[in-house]
Design a protein around this motif. Structure first.
Motif, PDB file in Angstrom:
ATOM      1  N   ALA A 219       0.827  -1.209   0.000  1.00 24.07           N
ATOM      2  CA  ALA A 219       0.000   0.000   0.000  1.00 24.07           C
ATOM      3  C   ALA A 219       0.859   1.255   0.000  1.00 24.07           C
ATOM      4  O   ALA A 219       0.657   2.156  -0.819  1.00 24.07           O
ATOM      5  CB  ALA A 219      -0.945   0.002   1.204  1.00 24.07           C
ATOM      6  N   HIS A 224       1.648   5.742  -5.120  1.00 26.41           N
ATOM      7  CA  HIS A 224       0.292   5.674  -4.586  1.00 26.41           C
ATOM      8  C   HIS A 224      -0.058   6.988  -3.896  1.00 26.41           C
ATOM      9  O   HIS A 224       0.618   7.399  -2.946  1.00 26.41           O
ATOM     10  CB  HIS A 224       0.164   4.540  -3.562  1.00 26.41           C
ATOM     11  N   PRO A 226      -2.500   9.199  -1.362  1.00 30.46           N
ATOM     12  CA  PRO A 226      -3.127   8.780  -0.101  1.00 30.46           C
ATOM     13  C   PRO A 226      -4.432   8.010  -0.301  1.00 30.46           C
ATOM     14  O   PRO A 226      -4.695   7.024   0.405  1.00 30.46           O
ATOM     15  CB  PRO A 226      -3.352  10.105   0.623  1.00 30.46           C
ATOM     16  N   ALA A 227      -5.248   8.425  -1.255  1.00 30.19           N
ATOM     17  CA  ALA A 227      -6.500   7.713  -1.514  1.00 30.19           C
ATOM     18  C   ALA A 227      -6.244   6.305  -2.032  1.00 30.19           C
ATOM     19  O   ALA A 227      -6.993   5.365  -1.708  1.00 30.19           O
ATOM     20  CB  ALA A 227      -7.356   8.488  -2.522  1.00 30.19           C
ATOM     21  N   ASP A 228      -5.179   6.139  -2.828  1.00 29.26           N
ATOM     22  CA  ASP A 228      -4.812   4.809  -3.317  1.00 29.26           C
ATOM     23  C   ASP A 228      -4.394   3.922  -2.153  1.00 29.26           C
ATOM     24  O   ASP A 228      -4.759   2.734  -2.085  1.00 29.26           O
ATOM     25  CB  ASP A 228      -3.658   4.899  -4.320  1.00 29.26           C
ATOM     26  N   GLN A 229      -3.593   4.474  -1.256  1.00 32.72           N
ATOM     27  CA  GLN A 229      -3.129   3.699  -0.103  1.00 32.72           C
ATOM     28  C   GLN A 229      -4.307   3.225   0.743  1.00 32.72           C
ATOM     29  O   GLN A 229      -4.350   2.060   1.160  1.00 32.72           O
ATOM     30  CB  GLN A 229      -2.177   4.542   0.733  1.00 32.72           C
ATOM     31  N   GLU A 230      -5.259   4.104   0.990  1.00 29.10           N
ATOM     32  CA  GLU A 230      -6.417   3.720   1.793  1.00 29.10           C
ATOM     33  C   GLU A 230      -7.262   2.685   1.068  1.00 29.10           C
ATOM     34  O   GLU A 230      -7.795   1.740   1.681  1.00 29.10           O
ATOM     35  CB  GLU A 230      -7.259   4.940   2.143  1.00 29.10           C
ATOM     36  N   HIS A 231      -7.386   2.817  -0.259  1.00 34.41           N
ATOM     37  CA  HIS A 231      -8.139   1.834  -1.039  1.00 34.41           C
ATOM     38  C   HIS A 231      -7.510   0.454  -0.905  1.00 34.41           C
ATOM     39  O   HIS A 231      -8.208  -0.542  -0.690  1.00 34.41           O
ATOM     40  CB  HIS A 231      -8.177   2.258  -2.508  1.00 34.41           C
ATOM     41  N   ARG A 233      -5.543  -0.632   1.493  1.00 40.39           N
ATOM     42  CA  ARG A 233      -5.686  -1.122   2.869  1.00 40.39           C
ATOM     43  C   ARG A 233      -7.092  -1.685   3.112  1.00 40.39           C
ATOM     44  O   ARG A 233      -7.251  -2.744   3.739  1.00 40.39           O
ATOM     45  CB  ARG A 233      -5.381  -0.004   3.866  1.00 40.39           C
ATOM     46  N   ALA A 234      -8.099  -0.988   2.608  1.00 43.16           N
ATOM     47  CA  ALA A 234      -9.468  -1.468   2.784  1.00 43.16           C
ATOM     48  C   ALA A 234      -9.682  -2.792   2.056  1.00 43.16           C
ATOM     49  O   ALA A 234     -10.319  -3.719   2.589  1.00 43.16           O
ATOM     50  CB  ALA A 234     -10.457  -0.415   2.278  1.00 43.16           C
ATOM     51  N   ARG A 237      -8.037  -5.616   3.968  1.00 47.84           N
ATOM     52  CA  ARG A 237      -8.849  -6.057   5.109  1.00 47.84           C
ATOM     53  C   ARG A 237      -9.963  -6.982   4.647  1.00 47.84           C
ATOM     54  O   ARG A 237     -10.255  -8.010   5.283  1.00 47.84           O
ATOM     55  CB  ARG A 237      -9.428  -4.839   5.832  1.00 47.84           C
TER      56      ARG A 237
END
Length: 283
Positions: A219, A224, A226-231, A233-234, A237
């Motif tokens: 991630a 990447h 920040p929005a890519d990193q959160e995508h 990570r989600a 999960r």
């Protein structure tokens, strides 16, 4: 503890020798560093011989992968960690991909020469002593000739970015995941949302890779947002994948620095526990 699990040396397309990479990692304050050259383990021994006291080396490789579907394919990169470098089927696949890089370089040189650009394989190989030739080595030869002003300029559309860009042979990614697992290693999908590189790996494909045994996904990466990193990570999960962060360091070939992104210590501990092929090496 700062952990960087994606770094390149002169064994592929980085500019630091494997031993120099270890020294640079220590100077950057890393506690764990991975050597992940493209489709090769050629830098492992030299890196292992130079691990500073207090630092741990994770031996790995970045595999050139491709997913093949109905009438389409998706190129992607697979980080393979702590596998047995002598596992025969994996050795054979890596050798096949490296040979294709050499053939691609020769074909690029032929295209350049046909357009009156007098660059030869000897000077390109001079940019890659002991390594498989990659596009960055061609770029550095163009810089050395004064044909372009920088490696970045060499990857512009009128050069290696499009006009003189040719494909190479990749490993079937599902086969690669299986081979790395059989060799006692674990796999992490590298920079899946690096749109600046011209591709984003679809979520549905990442789910298919997870079902095939993919261990984690990267991630934290310079390509990447920040929005890519959160995508990522989600999605991780949702799929039960581990999440890593890394610099993708290439020395002077790129501007990113060691430790620009890092992996959580607990994720690294899980990775080390999951692998059975080649243990981490403490200095």
């Amino acid at each position: 503890m700062r952990i960087d699990l994606h770094c390149h040396s002169t064994a592929s397309d980085g500019t630091d020798a494997p031993g120099g990479l270890m020294a640079a990692a220590a100077a950057a304050g890393l506690g764990v560093v991975a050597i992940t050259d493209h489709d090769t383990t050629a830098g492992w021994d030299a890196a292992a011989a130079a691990v500073p006291a207090g630092m741990t080396l994770v031996r790995g490789a970045e595999l050139s992968g491709r997913w093949y579907g109905a009438g389409q394919s998706v190129g992607l990169h697979l980080l393979a960690y702590l596998f047995d470098p002598g596992h025969p089927p994996l050795v054979a696949e890596l050798a096949r991909v490296r040979r294709s890089r050499d053939v691609r370089a020769e074909n690029v040189v032929a295209l350049l020469n046909a357009d009156g650009i007098d660059v030869g394989m000897d000077e390109i190989r001079g940019q890659a002593p002991g390594a498989t030739v990659g596009r960055p080595h061609i770029a550095r030869a163009l810089v050395a000739r004064g044909l372009v002003g920088s490696v970045n300029e060499a990857f512009a559309p009128e050069w290696l970015g499009r006009r003189y860009r040719l494909p190479k042979t990749d490993m079937d990614v599902l086969t690669a995941i299986g081979l790395v697992g059989a060799a006692g290693g674990v796999t992490v999908l590298a920079h899946p949302r690096a749109g600046s590189r011209g591709h984003i790996v679809p979520d549905a494909l990442i789910a298919e890779l997870a079902a095939a045994g993919l261990w984690g996904v990267e991630a934290g990466h310079v390509d990447h947002e920040p929005a890519d990193q959160e995508h990522v990570r989600a999605l991780a999960r949702e799929l039960g994948l581990r999440v890593t962060g890394s610099s993708d360091y290439h020395g002077e070939n790129k501007t990113v620095r060691l430790g620009a992104f890092t992996t959580a210590p607990e994720v690294y501990e899980e990775l080390a526990a999951a692998a059975t092929g080649t243990p981490p090496l403490a200095g």
